[in-house]
Design a protein around this motif. Structure first.
Motif, PDB file in Angstrom:
ATOM      1  N   VAL A 599       0.842  -1.199   0.000  1.00 20.08           N
ATOM      2  CA  VAL A 599       0.000   0.000   0.000  1.00 20.08           C
ATOM      3  C   VAL A 599       0.882   1.255   0.000  1.00 20.08           C
ATOM      4  O   VAL A 599       0.620   2.224  -0.727  1.00 20.08           O
ATOM      5  N   LYS A 602       2.589   1.662  -3.407  1.00 23.83           N
ATOM      6  CA  LYS A 602       1.631   2.138  -4.404  1.00 23.83           C
ATOM      7  C   LYS A 602       1.353   3.632  -4.232  1.00 23.83           C
ATOM      8  O   LYS A 602       1.201   4.376  -5.209  1.00 23.83           O
ATOM      9  N   LYS A 603       1.303   4.073  -2.985  1.00 27.59           N
ATOM     10  CA  LYS A 603       0.984   5.478  -2.709  1.00 27.59           C
ATOM     11  C   LYS A 603       2.191   6.395  -2.900  1.00 27.59           C
ATOM     12  O   LYS A 603       2.078   7.488  -3.482  1.00 27.59           O
ATOM     13  N   TYR A 604       3.362   5.951  -2.412  1.00 22.75           N
ATOM     14  CA  TYR A 604       4.524   6.840  -2.370  1.00 22.75           C
ATOM     15  C   TYR A 604       5.668   6.437  -3.313  1.00 22.75           C
ATOM     16  O   TYR A 604       6.505   7.277  -3.652  1.00 22.75           O
ATOM     17  N   ASP A 631       5.306  10.917   4.885  1.00 24.00           N
ATOM     18  CA  ASP A 631       4.924  12.075   4.054  1.00 24.00           C
ATOM     19  C   ASP A 631       6.122  12.993   3.857  1.00 24.00           C
ATOM     20  O   ASP A 631       6.358  13.523   2.754  1.00 24.00           O
TER      21      ASP A 631
END
Length: 838
Positions: A599, A602-604, A631
């Protein structure tokens, strides 16, 4: 590509690396080697953040060492046998092999997606016959040399997993796999004689000092547990029916033997049954024995355990005093320590003291502080410090250390005992009563007994066409086509061993197999293993400090003595990384605090996940997962991308990292360029030493972030002077090179965008120039009578007289000199001014 698209960038470079074989490696005696290895994973189905952290650490080390010029071996494989796969397969109604290989396929894709620099040609799975055939051969060699043997004895038995456990696999009385209570069960089992190497395992820990964490070395020393003392025979008042005439004890305190007033036996001691036969105490003793045998071993040896016991009805004789000593069974005595019998000296051992007080047993003082007599009746605790012997026959008056040696001599002269060394370490039980493991290559013949499977008949294959049992018990004993065979000696009908190897058998040598992972006719190619081994840097969790690491050390020594390898220790350096925690506890499904790496990727993107795992904490500390932290890592990589592709795009060219510039070139540019060059060389120096000497990836990354921030803060000034483009390009090249082990994909892409035709993976680490680190100004500390009173910045070449003048004029210094007479001013150029005043 105008906007940073990590998925696209990472896919591109992973395909390039795989297509070109970037990380393929071969032995090359002309080059220095470096073997970095992370502990291989169990193919559970998905990787977790602990894997990501472990393997990211290893990948940085591998990439960094390549950049330092080493020929780097960095392999990956699968610890593929074991109960978890079998239990999962039972739960899902599939075969363990299908479950395992499907999981391997999934996890391989996940690891490749993270961009780790493995030589995948060396991949191995321990459940493959091409792997375990060699360990079956090892076992036959051990059997010939007496290192493997079979015996019946009480074993740790997990009623849930339906298998025995080694002592090291029992954690606070529970199975290390399922956390259910462990009981004792008498079984015939196969053992490896690890105790034959106890002294070498202990002594060779000195070879690892400085390379292994001291905590791990201490844990291994304690587990081996060497004790030097004496064995003493205490004659039985009445010999047993089978002819036993004495109880033999091991003690490190033979100096206290005159104070021994009773005997304590472990519940498991074989003499117990003989001593109570026909005794009125028999039923009471048997009930106590049954209760104690299933107690947690750790609890039984804990200082705060309530001491309990039962009298057997039998007596022995103290050979030094002639006194009758009642024989008890005690809950704090273990068969695995010493001989399982303890001469109880309550005046000088706290456990014996508490037991004697509880059951009203006699107490005799035989050691006192010099000139300070002790009264047994008034003692509130045992006296265990050094002292002088009293009431000890011819040894009275000796200090207790001298007495130890004299009494040991006396024992041997009189045939009453002997000097002895004992170990906490016990032989390794390698038999497991489960299906999903490597078969033990032994045949049982009614006529010939235990018969090794001939080497020509290896491997003994684990049959695939079987159904696992819902209760977890092995189906092998009920599989006639596996069990039924013929004796290779006499040709009669015989049966195979149905136990399989403990999975630690596989993990105790896998690191050597990587050297020649595809060699079919031998476990290792001598030239390959001679070049690559031992492992230079091993990386894994502290939880393996005893089990895996101790077994691997033993295995290497046993293989060395069998002629397979020529080194003594498997791992020269060890790094034990901390756990990944979230919300204050270790990530686990049961706690609902798991973060899925897929996850996050896929996001970062993989580079961000890697960067965060490396930046959030030093490797040996626990990493506290933070959404804000990841982040922040993503924002930094986006800023790096924007800096290279937008802010400085027009200035960048294929300059080398830490490029050389003449003083004239730099002098012709604004000061910001010289400061940029200083920061660039500082980055190369600091990041290099942080990774090389301390594995402090977080501070290396922080140094790169500072360099990026400086470029951003000075973009306008830098772009205003086109003649400084090469200085800017050099700095950017150094930043990308330094960051590439941590975030390789984005750095490769930006490196290429700068116009470089080669890959960063083949680039050397930037070499800093010490002169570039110097600043035009230095900070000088000012002391008045040895106390800090101020600081000033002065030019590096400022004359001493001017430094003195500026120092005395500094307002806070002048205030502390007001009304005083200056006696002396000492100026150390570039560092210190010390003013002595009264």
């Amino acid at each position: 590509m105008s906007k940073y698209a990590p998925q696209e960038v990472e896919r591109k470079w992973q395909e390039i690396w795989e297509k070109t074989g970037t990380f393929h490696v071969e032995a090359d005696p002309s080059r220095p080697k470096y073997y970095v290895l992370e502990m291989f994973p169990y193919p559970s189905g998905r990787i977790h953040m602990g894997h990501v952290r472990n393997y990211s650490i290893g990948d940085v080390v591998a990439r960094f060492k390549r950049m330092e010029g080493f020929n780097v071996l960095h392999p990956m494989g699968w610890d593929a046998f074991g109960m978890p796969a079998e239990n999962a397969a039972i739960k899902h109604g599939v075969h363990p092999a299908a479950w395992t290989f499907e999981n391997i396929d999934t996890m391989r894709v996940q690891l490749k997606r993270l961009g780790y620099s493995y030589d995948w040609r060396r991949e191995l799975a321990t459940c493959h016959p091409g792997y375990y055939t060699h360990e079956q051969k090892f076992f036959l060699d051990f059997l010939k040399r007496g290192l493997a043997y079979r015996k019946k004895s009480p074993q740790n038995w997990c009623q849930t997993c339906h298998t025995v456990l080694a002592n090291e696999q029992v954690i606070e009385g529970c199975c290390w796999r399922c956390d259910n209570p462990v009981v004792q069960k008498d079984l015939e089992q196969w053992f490896l004689r690890i105790t034959a190497y106890a002294d070498e395992l202990l002594d060779d820990l000195k070879l690892l000092e400085g390379g292994w964490p001291e905590r791990v070395l201490t844990m291994q020393r304690n587990w081996i547990g060497k004790s030097v003392g004496a064995q003493i025979d205490f004659p039985l008042e009445t010999p047993t029916a089978s002819g036993h005439k004495a109880v033999t004890v091991f003690t490190t305190r033979q100096d206290t033997v005159y104070g021994a007033t009773f005997m304590s036996l472990a519940a498991e001691h074989p003499l117990v049954a003989e001593l109570i036969e026909g005794s009125p105490e028999k039923e009471k003793v048997l009930a106590f024995v049954d209760k104690v045998r299933n107690m947690d071993r750790i609890v039984r040896t804990a200082d705060d355990l309530e001491k309990e016991g039962v009298f057997t009805g039998a007596f022995c004789i103290n050979p030094f005093t002639g006194a009758k000593m009642p024989i008890h069974v005690a809950n704090f005595v273990l068969m695995g320590y010493g001989t399982g019998a303890v001469m109880a000296v309550p005046a000088h051992d706290q456990r014996d003291f508490e037991f004697a007080k509880k059951y009203g047993l006699p107490m005799q003082v035989v050691i006192t502080p010099p000139g300070e007599p002790l009264d047994a009746a008034s003692m509130s605790e045992a006296y265990t410090d050094p002292g002088v012997l009293v009431d000890s026959g011819e040894f009275t008056g000796l200090d207790n250390e001298t007495a130890k040696a004299r009494i040991a001599d006396f024992l041997e002269e009189k045939g009453m005992g002997r000097r002895s060394v004992h170990y906490r370490l016990r032989d390794w039980n390698v038999s497991r009563q489960r299906y999903w493991g490597a078969p033990i290559p032994v045949i049982y013949c009614p006529a010939c007994g235990v018969v090794p499977v001939p080497e020509a008949d290896l491997p003994v294959l684990l049959p695939r066409e079987v159904k696992t049992r819902p209760d977890g018990r092995s189906p092998l004993p009920e599989t006639p086509e596996f069990v039924n065979t013929v004796c290779p000696v006499c040709g009669q009908a015989a049966r195979r061993e149905t136990d399989t190897f403990d999975t630690f058998f596989e993990s105790s040598w896998y690191f050597a197999r990587y050297a020649s992972a595809r060699k079919a006719d031998a476990p290792f190619d001598p030239a390959e293993v001679g070049y690559w081994l031992p492992v230079d840097q091993y990386i894994g969790g502290i939880e393996h400090a005893i089990l895996h690491l101790l077994y691997s050390r033993f295995f290497v020594k046993a293989l060395r003595d069998a002629g397979y390898v020529a080194f003594d220790e498997p791992f020269s350096h060890l790094l034990t990384q901390g756990m990944v925690i979230k919300d204050g506890s270790k990530m686990s499904k049961s706690k609902g605090n798991v973060v899925d790496p897929d996850v996050m990727i896929k996001k970062y993107g993989a580079d961000t996940v890697r960067l965060f795992a490396l930046f959030a904490a030093p490797p040996e500390k626990d990493l506290d997962w933070s959404d804000t932290g990841i982040d922040g890592a993503a924002r930094f990589l986006s800023r790096l991308w924007r800096l290279a592709t937008e802010e400085l795009a027009g200035m960048l060219s294929a300059a080398s990292p830490c490029a050389a510039f003449s003083e004239a070139e730099l002098a012709a540019l604004p000061p910001v360029f010289k400061e940029l060059r200083r920061r660039e060389h500082l980055l190369a120096h600091k990041a290099g030493s942080d990774i090389r000497e301390r594995f402090q990836f977080n501070t290396a990354i922080a140094a790169a972030m500072e360099a990026v921030n400086f470029l951003f803060a000075n973009v306008a000034d830098l772009r205003a002077e086109s003649k400084g483009a090469r200085v800017v390009s050099s700095a950017m090249a150094t930043i990308l090179t330094v960051l590439s082990p941590m975030a390789p994909h984005i750095c490769e892409e930006l490196w290429q965008a700068m116009g470089h035709g080669d890959s960063l993976s083949g680039r050397p680490w930037p070499v800093h120039d010490d002169t570039a680190l110097l600043t035009d100004e230095v900070e000088v500390v000012i002391q008045v009578n040895g106390k800090l009173r101020g600081k000033i910045s002065v030019g590096r070449d400022t004359p001493k007289a001017e430094v003195e003048r500026l120092a005395l004029a500094e307002p806070n210094v002048a205030r502390h000199l007001d009304g005083k007479t200056i006696r002396k001013v000492v100026v150390i150029p570039g560092k210190l001014v010390n003013v002595v005043a009264v």
